[in-house]
Motif scaffolding. Structure first.
Motif, mmCIF file in Angstrom:
data_model
loop_
_atom_site.group_PDB
_atom_site.id
_atom_site.type_symbol
_atom_site.label_atom_id
_atom_site.label_comp_id
_atom_site.label_asym_id
_atom_site.label_seq_id
_atom_site.Cartn_x
_atom_site.Cartn_y
_atom_site.Cartn_z
ATOM 1 N N SER A 518 56.520 38.976 33.528
ATOM 2 C CA SER A 518 55.524 38.450 34.543
ATOM 3 C C SER A 518 55.104 40.304 34.767
ATOM 4 C CB SER A 518 57.065 38.042 35.137
ATOM 5 O OG SER A 518 57.355 39.082 36.203
ATOM 6 N N SER A 519 54.236 39.190 36.009
ATOM 7 C CA SER A 519 52.981 40.882 36.235
ATOM 8 C C SER A 519 52.438 40.343 38.785
ATOM 9 C CB SER A 519 52.138 40.154 35.728
ATOM 10 O OG SER A 519 50.966 38.939 36.788
ATOM 11 N N VAL A 520 52.669 41.328 38.698
ATOM 12 C CA VAL A 520 52.313 42.327 39.889
ATOM 13 C C VAL A 520 51.073 42.605 39.743
ATOM 14 C CG1 VAL A 520 55.100 41.730 40.187
ATOM 15 C CG2 VAL A 520 53.483 43.863 40.949
ATOM 16 N N PHE A 521 50.302 42.335 40.804
ATOM 17 C CA PHE A 521 49.538 43.237 41.284
ATOM 18 C C PHE A 521 49.422 44.090 43.365
ATOM 19 C CE2 PHE A 521 46.709 40.651 38.471
ATOM 20 C CZ PHE A 521 45.594 40.958 38.802
ATOM 21 N N TYR A 532 51.431 41.327 44.702
ATOM 22 C CA TYR A 532 51.655 39.716 44.564
ATOM 23 C C TYR A 532 52.050 38.709 43.330
ATOM 24 C CZ TYR A 532 48.016 38.672 48.291
ATOM 25 O OH TYR A 532 47.250 38.683 49.638
ATOM 26 N N GLY A 533 53.355 38.189 43.184
ATOM 27 C CA GLY A 533 53.038 37.898 41.597
ATOM 28 C C GLY A 533 53.647 36.354 41.781
ATOM 29 N N ASP A 534 53.168 36.220 40.485
ATOM 30 C CA ASP A 534 52.910 36.279 39.135
ATOM 31 C C ASP A 534 51.455 35.630 38.985
ATOM 32 O OD1 ASP A 534 52.149 36.966 36.653
ATOM 33 O OD2 ASP A 534 53.949 35.850 35.236
ATOM 34 N N CYS A 535 50.263 37.222 38.794
ATOM 35 C CA CYS A 535 49.210 36.485 39.145
ATOM 36 C C CYS A 535 48.418 36.746 37.717
ATOM 37 C CB CYS A 535 48.781 37.126 40.152
ATOM 38 S SG CYS A 535 49.077 36.881 41.907
ATOM 39 N N LEU A 660 52.726 44.729 34.466
ATOM 40 C CA LEU A 660 53.895 43.395 33.373
ATOM 41 C C LEU A 660 55.384 44.265 33.919
ATOM 42 C CD1 LEU A 660 52.333 43.125 30.476
ATOM 43 C CD2 LEU A 660 51.378 42.093 32.831
ATOM 44 N N GLN A 661 56.252 43.040 33.654
ATOM 45 C CA GLN A 661 57.469 43.983 34.889
ATOM 46 C C GLN A 661 58.248 43.041 33.559
ATOM 47 O OE1 GLN A 661 57.613 42.813 38.803
ATOM 48 N NE2 GLN A 661 56.684 40.567 38.714
ATOM 49 N N GLY A 662 59.575 43.576 33.406
ATOM 50 C CA GLY A 662 60.310 42.900 32.769
ATOM 51 C C GLY A 662 60.100 42.888 30.794
#
Length: 695
Positions: A518-521, A532-535, A660-662
């Motif tokens: 997933s991702s965050v800003f 903010y996730g996931d955008c 990106l994370q994970g």
């Protein structure tokens, strides 16, 4: 009480602007509101204040930054004595100090000031301001022993006048004397002493400065070309084969305006990258015809060609006395100056001695500074697949000048070097390497690895050999095989092109418990940073996936200094609404609580209740998250992507990401509209991710 640092000297030519810039960097990492005060000033523009105001986004009115002109100060001291002068300047200083958490004071410059006992004036002002003093000593043309003696003398001079000296810095010391001088100063002073070696790029004038000094007419050249540093001068008079051998990287070529052969030869050499020149000055008010100038423009677009009426000798006399200066018009020099300061000064120790308490607020600039600082502390190597892209090259220059990380640029080496030469960017440093996936000996190895990984999909070696020549696949394989610690791409490639290879090769980090990528800003608002996730990645996650995104995002927030208080967003708060979408968020919240009972999480909750304390008091009184959420998890990609862009534009927020994370190893995507600063921040984040979990 406002904490102030008074940067001063003992004479001319110390180049203390490097130190002033470095101290400002340290102050803005700690507090959100930093003011500038220059007690005494000359007539004319103040390049240093303009640089500080533009680089650090100061809202300070320039009129408040000054005490008085030197002429006024000399007259006032003659009439009322030093007490009268000091009293007036102290009053003006406190008007500034009352508005800011810290103040950087720029001491007098010892240049034609007509002010008796100037060192004593600086010491008295520092004491009356309640400011700590950081003296700077110039080391030009001095031996190591002489530099060490000057540093000790400066320390004694200011301490004997009652000043709180927190450190002493010797600047512009010859490279061969710098190490010995630092060794001599390691013992014997009660405060730290640092030695900054002479950096030729800082004293090199830009093409724009040369044009201004000579009153030259610009015949060719764009903004980037005019910003190039001029490292030396080469005078053209010989025949072309001999002349070409004399060219050196970054030189300014001075030639008679009727030597079209030398003009075209110089630009052709630049275009070939052997070597990249800074520009050309045509003398004697002679200019080649339009056909030659049209050819020149095509050979090396953007490379400056200037025309002056004078001959070579008077032109040379003007140029040899010219020195580069830090200013808002030379941001690249600022990056070089900060890199020099941070490399040779123990910034952690100096920050402690300045003793500015870290603000509870986190401004965008404080967050960005922290990224650079943390990335540098555990140096990593990041691969940039889009090596020919202009923004990537500019970002690479910043990262290299600031010593943030090592870089690998992917692409045709001749094309990259030619493009870098056109932009005036030097890549000839040990921290930067260039690799062409098409010709690299790694291509065969990577093809074997990829074919094995994707054999279940019917990928043969022959197909893999073609696939891994793609820069995104090649860069991802470099990360997978440990030849790079992370990758950043997406300035010209789609998100899919960046992350598909990561999904296929690097894959999800199962050991961390991540089920999906997933991702965050990081949304840097005026006084805080939200996550903010996931955008960017998952279009419509189910409850299980949403819980996974929340847990990952909380971990990412904590990793980057944001205390996680998680809000699971929906169109209703608490038990006020129902429906499939709300039920999904409610179930995801329950899963987060089950899996991570230590996390503060609230949901379903509306955005206003999550971030506004007054709304929270009405809708969810007593909640530990409502009104003070820091991690906001959106129910789907449509909501998240639109919200982050709306906040970015309407609140003038800095959006750093997507991060990106994970993944097992860090790969990060860029927006195709990414600015150079966005790329720098994303590379810094990637380097920090590659450092592993903080110990």
């Amino acid at each position: 009480m406002t904490r102030s640092v008074y940067v001063t000297g003992i004479g001319r030519g110390d180049g203390r602007q490097v130190v002033e810039l470095g101290v400002m960097e340290l102050l803005t990492r700690q507090v959100g509101r930093v003011g500038v005060f220059r007690p005494l000033m000359h007539e004319g523009p103040d390049r240093m204040f303009d640089l500080l105001r533009s680089r650090y986004r100061l809202a300070q009115d320039q009129a408040t930054a000054y005490g008085m002109r030197y002429e006024e100060a000399a007259a006032l001291q003659a009439e009322e004595g030093r007490d009268g002068l000091t009293s007036r300047l102290v009053d003006r200083f406190h008007r500034v100090a009352g508005e800011y958490e810290a103040v950087l004071v720029l001491g007098s410059d010892f240049a034609e000031t007509n002010l008796p006992s100037e060192l004593g004036v600086n010491a008295r002002l520092a004491n009356e301001f309640g400011a700590s003093v950081l003296p700077v000593v110039g080391g030009i043309d001095q031996s190591a022993e002489s530099v060490a003696n000057e540093v000790r003398n400066a320390h004694h001079a200011y301490t004997n006048l009652g000043c709180d000296v927190i450190a002493v810095i010797a600047n512009r010391v010859a490279a061969e004397a710098a190490t010995e001088a630092a060794g001599r100063l390691h013992r014997g002073l009660p405060v730290p002493a640092y030695v900054l070696p002479e950096e030729p790029a800082l004293s090199a004038p830009t093409v724009a400065q040369i044009a201004e000094t000579l009153g030259a007419e610009v015949l060719l050249g764009d903004h980037a070309g005019m910003a190039r540093d001029v490292m030396n001068f080469v005078f053209g008079g010989a025949m072309l084969p001999t002349f070409i051998k004399a060219l050196t990287p970054g030189c300014m070529v001075i030639m008679p305006g009727d030597r079209a052969d030398l003009l075209i030869g110089s630009l052709a050499a630049h275009s070939a990258g052997a070597p990249p020149i800074a520009g050309i000055v045509l003398t004697l008010d002679e200019r080649p015809g339009p056909e030659i100038m049209a050819l020149a423009a095509r050979l090396a677009p953007g490379t400056p060609v200037l025309s002056v009426p004078a001959g070579s000798f008077p032109t040379a006399a003007d140029l040899f006395a010219l020195e580069g200066k830090l200013g808002a018009a030379s941001p690249r020099k600022a990056e070089t100056a900060l890199g020099l300061f941070e490399k040779h000064v123990d910034t952690e120790e100096l920050t402690r001695r300045i003793s500015v308490g870290r603000s509870e607020r986190v401004t965008p600039m404080m967050f960005e500074h922290t990224l650079i600082e943390r990335a540098r502390s555990g140096r990593r190597r990041v691969v940039l697949p889009e090596g020919t892209e202009e923004r990537i090259l500019h970002a690479a220059e910043v990262l290299l000048r600031r010593n943030v990380c090592d870089l690998i640029l992917l692409g045709d080496e001749d094309v990259i070097r030619r493009r870098a030469g056109e932009l005036g960017i030097s890549l000839d440093v040990p921290a930067c390497t260039i690799t062409d996936p098409q010709t690299s000996p790694l291509r065969e190895l990577f093809a074997k690895i990829y074919a094995k990984l994707r054999a279940h999909r019917g990928v043969s070696y022959e197909l893999a050999y073609d696939v891994v020549a793609d820069v995104s696949y090649f860069g991802t394989l470099m990360v997978q095989e440990g030849l790079a610690d992370g990758m950043v791409s997406g300035a010209v490639h789609s998100t899919a092109a960046t992350i598909r290879p990561a999904f296929e090769i690097i894959k999800t980090d199962k050991q961390s418990g991540a089920a999906i990528v997933s991702s965050v800003f990081f949304m840097c608002l005026a006084d805080k940073v939200l996550v903010y996730g996931d955008c960017a990645i998952n279009p419509d996650p189910d409850a299980e996936q949403l819980a996974d995104i929340a847990i990952q995002s909380a971990a990412t927030a904590a990793r980057f200094g944001v205390e996680p208080r998680v809000a699971m967003l929906s169109y209703s708060t608490g038990t006020s609404g129902s429906g499939a979408d709300v039920d999904k968020v409610r179930k995801a919240t329950e899963l987060v609580r089950e899996r991570r009972p230590d996390l503060l999480v609230e949901g379903p909750i509306q955005y206003d209740a999550a971030v506004d304390a007054d709304v929270a008091a009405t809708k969810l009184p007593g909640s530990e998250v409502a009104g003070k959420a820091t991690v906001l998890i959106f129910p789907d990609l449509n909501t998240g992507n639109n919200t982050y862009k709306a906040v970015q534009r309407s609140a003038n927020a800095v959006a750093v990401g997507p991060v990106l994370q994970g993944l097992r190893k860090p790969v990060n995507d860029l927006s195709r509209g990414a600015l150079v600063s966005d790329i720098v921040n994303t590379v810094a984040i990637t380097a920090i991710q590659a450092q592993g979990e903080p110990g």
